[in-house]
Write a protein that holds these residues in place. Structure first.
Motif, short mmCIF file in Angstrom:
data_model
loop_
_atom_site.label_atom_id
_atom_site.label_comp_id
_atom_site.label_asym_id
_atom_site.label_seq_id
_atom_site.Cartn_x
_atom_site.Cartn_y
_atom_site.Cartn_z
N LEU A 239 85.31 -63.48 69.19
CA LEU A 239 85.54 -62.48 70.45
C LEU A 239 86.78 -61.40 69.96
CD1 LEU A 239 85.52 -64.76 73.24
CD2 LEU A 239 83.71 -63.19 72.49
N GLN A 240 87.36 -61.72 68.78
CA GLN A 240 88.61 -60.76 68.25
C GLN A 240 88.03 -59.76 67.52
OE1 GLN A 240 91.68 -63.04 66.42
NE2 GLN A 240 91.38 -64.75 67.40
N SER A 241 86.93 -59.98 66.69
CA SER A 241 86.76 -58.98 65.57
C SER A 241 85.08 -59.26 65.36
CB SER A 241 87.15 -59.13 64.40
OG SER A 241 87.27 -60.32 63.64
N GLY A 242 84.50 -58.33 64.51
CA GLY A 242 83.11 -58.58 64.11
C GLY A 242 82.24 -57.36 64.87
N ARG A 243 80.94 -57.10 64.43
CA ARG A 243 80.27 -56.19 64.76
C ARG A 243 79.07 -56.50 65.36
NH1 ARG A 243 77.80 -52.63 59.90
NH2 ARG A 243 76.84 -54.66 59.46
N LEU A 244 78.81 -56.05 66.43
CA LEU A 244 77.46 -56.52 67.42
C LEU A 244 76.08 -56.03 66.69
CD1 LEU A 244 76.59 -57.52 69.98
CD2 LEU A 244 76.54 -55.24 70.97
N ASN A 245 75.41 -56.78 66.45
CA ASN A 245 74.13 -56.68 65.60
C ASN A 245 73.03 -56.45 66.92
OD1 ASN A 245 71.72 -56.42 64.36
ND2 ASN A 245 71.73 -58.72 63.56
N ASP A 246 72.86 -54.86 67.01
CA ASP A 246 72.10 -54.64 68.27
C ASP A 246 70.56 -54.82 67.87
OD1 ASP A 246 73.82 -53.79 69.76
OD2 ASP A 246 74.18 -51.88 68.84
N ASP A 247 70.42 -55.15 66.56
CA ASP A 247 68.87 -54.99 66.14
C ASP A 247 68.20 -56.94 66.26
OD1 ASP A 247 68.74 -52.49 65.15
OD2 ASP A 247 69.73 -53.25 63.15
N SER A 248 69.17 -57.58 66.77
CA SER A 248 68.78 -58.79 67.09
C SER A 248 67.50 -58.96 68.07
CB SER A 248 69.88 -59.84 67.30
OG SER A 248 69.45 -61.32 67.40
N ALA A 249 66.60 -59.75 67.83
CA ALA A 249 65.60 -59.83 68.73
C ALA A 249 65.94 -60.64 70.03
CB ALA A 249 64.29 -60.22 68.19
N LEU A 250 66.90 -61.58 69.80
CA LEU A 250 67.21 -62.28 70.75
C LEU A 250 68.00 -61.38 72.03
CD1 LEU A 250 68.92 -65.46 69.08
CD2 LEU A 250 66.92 -65.21 70.42
N LEU A 251 68.50 -60.23 71.52
CA LEU A 251 69.16 -59.46 72.53
C LEU A 251 68.29 -58.66 73.29
CD1 LEU A 251 72.17 -58.17 70.35
CD2 LEU A 251 72.08 -60.10 71.93
N CYS A 252 67.03 -58.80 73.06
CA CYS A 252 65.94 -58.34 73.81
C CYS A 252 65.46 -58.93 75.01
CB CYS A 252 64.77 -57.72 72.89
SG CYS A 252 65.51 -56.60 71.65
N LEU A 253 65.89 -60.37 74.73
CA LEU A 253 65.30 -61.19 75.62
C LEU A 253 66.38 -61.06 77.06
CD1 LEU A 253 64.47 -64.20 73.52
CD2 LEU A 253 63.11 -62.73 74.63
N PRO A 254 65.99 -61.65 78.32
CA PRO A 254 66.90 -61.89 79.29
C PRO A 254 68.11 -62.74 79.19
CG PRO A 254 64.57 -61.80 80.34
CD PRO A 254 64.61 -61.74 78.69
N THR A 255 68.83 -62.59 79.67
CA THR A 255 70.25 -63.33 79.51
C THR A 255 69.91 -64.78 79.82
OG1 THR A 255 71.71 -61.57 80.04
CG2 THR A 255 72.59 -64.03 80.05
N GLU A 256 69.33 -65.00 80.86
CA GLU A 256 68.63 -66.56 81.28
C GLU A 256 68.08 -67.21 80.02
OE1 GLU A 256 68.14 -63.72 83.00
OE2 GLU A 256 69.59 -64.07 84.78
N ILE A 257 66.96 -66.56 79.46
CA ILE A 257 66.34 -66.93 78.40
C ILE A 257 67.30 -67.25 77.22
CG2 ILE A 257 64.39 -66.79 76.90
CD1 ILE A 257 62.80 -65.35 78.98
N ARG A 258 67.98 -66.40 77.08
CA ARG A 258 69.01 -66.59 75.85
C ARG A 258 69.65 -67.60 75.78
NH1 ARG A 258 69.90 -61.16 76.19
NH2 ARG A 258 72.23 -61.38 76.85
N LEU A 259 70.13 -68.15 77.12
CA LEU A 259 71.21 -69.07 77.42
C LEU A 259 70.23 -70.52 77.33
CD1 LEU A 259 73.28 -67.85 80.11
CD2 LEU A 259 73.90 -68.28 78.00
#
Length: 245
Positions: A23-43
């Protein structure tokens, strides 16, 4: 609930005040297929992955007859968003079991809590302690007992803290348990009662010489002292004591 057998060495000492590194640093990988899923399914996926015990390469089995295992947390390295959504799950859902390494389960638990960060310790919801009477009555362990309860007790003003605790008493109890199994004993007043979020307490007594009537009375006393927790006292066979007759 997955059962995590905690060794006496877990992690190297960590800075207690640091927030999660992802949470301090790093780059968000917008290409991840997981991020296309609804939050509930990711959790849901994260919970399946972070509670899946994997076979350890360590040979042999524990003294409790369980195979050594670990939880693969590499999912948290995918990107910052998955980390921020899931970094507490492995602590919140798994049961952490502490055996009597070096003669004391409390010693093992205390060292484990020292090795992790405060936010990790306060996220732990379920603990299983295998202990002997001296772990609770011995003066040399009183400080460790108090420290454990203070850390796992969490913040009463916020959601968090230990919610389920199982204590397995090994060996014979002095005076057939009359001294230890007393709701006025220090380990109850200075220990259990400090676990404000506690909602379930299970006590397993292995000493066959402890009278059934004493277990019934102790269970009744604990239910009065810990009114918010469901208290169960039983034998190793799984037979619980019923005092509601």
């Amino acid at each position: 609930m997955p059962h995590v057998l905690v060794p006496h060495r877990w992690l190297s000492p960590a800075s207690k005040s640091e927030p999660p590194l992802a949470l301090q640093s790093g780059r968000l990988n917008d290409d991840s297929a997981l991020l296309c899923l609804p939050t509930e399914i990711r959790l849901r996926i994260a919970k399946m992955v972070l509670t899946q015990l994997r076979r350890s390469n360590k040979s042999g089995v524990s003294t409790m007859g369980r195979q050594y295992s670990y939880i693969d947390t590499s999912l948290l390295l995918v990107n910052r968003q998955l980390y921020s959504e899931s970094y507490l799950i492995s602590f919140q859902i798994n049961e952490f079991a502490f055996q009597k390494w070096y003669g004391s389960g409390i010693f093992c638990c205390k060292n484990f809590l020292k090795s992790i960060r405060d936010w990790q310790a306060q996220a732990i919801r379920c603990v299983n302690l295998t202990i002997a009477e001296r772990d609770l009555s011995g003066w040399h362990l009183a400080e460790g007992r108090l420290e454990i309860c203070q850390v796992l007790g969490g913040d009463a003003s916020a959601a968090g803290g230990l919610q389920s605790l199982t204590l397995e008493f090994e060996g014979q109890l002095l005076c057939h348990g009359e001294k230890l199994l007393n709701a006025d004993a220090p380990w109850v007043a200075d220990g259990l009662k400090k676990l404000k979020p506690l909602r379930k307490l299970v006590l397993i007594v292995r000493d066959d010489e402890v009278e059934q009537s004493l277990l019934v009375d102790f269970q009744s006393q604990l239910r009065q002292r810990l009114s918010k927790a469901r208290v169960e006292v039983g034998r190793p066979s799984g037979e619980n004591i019923n005092d509601e007759t």
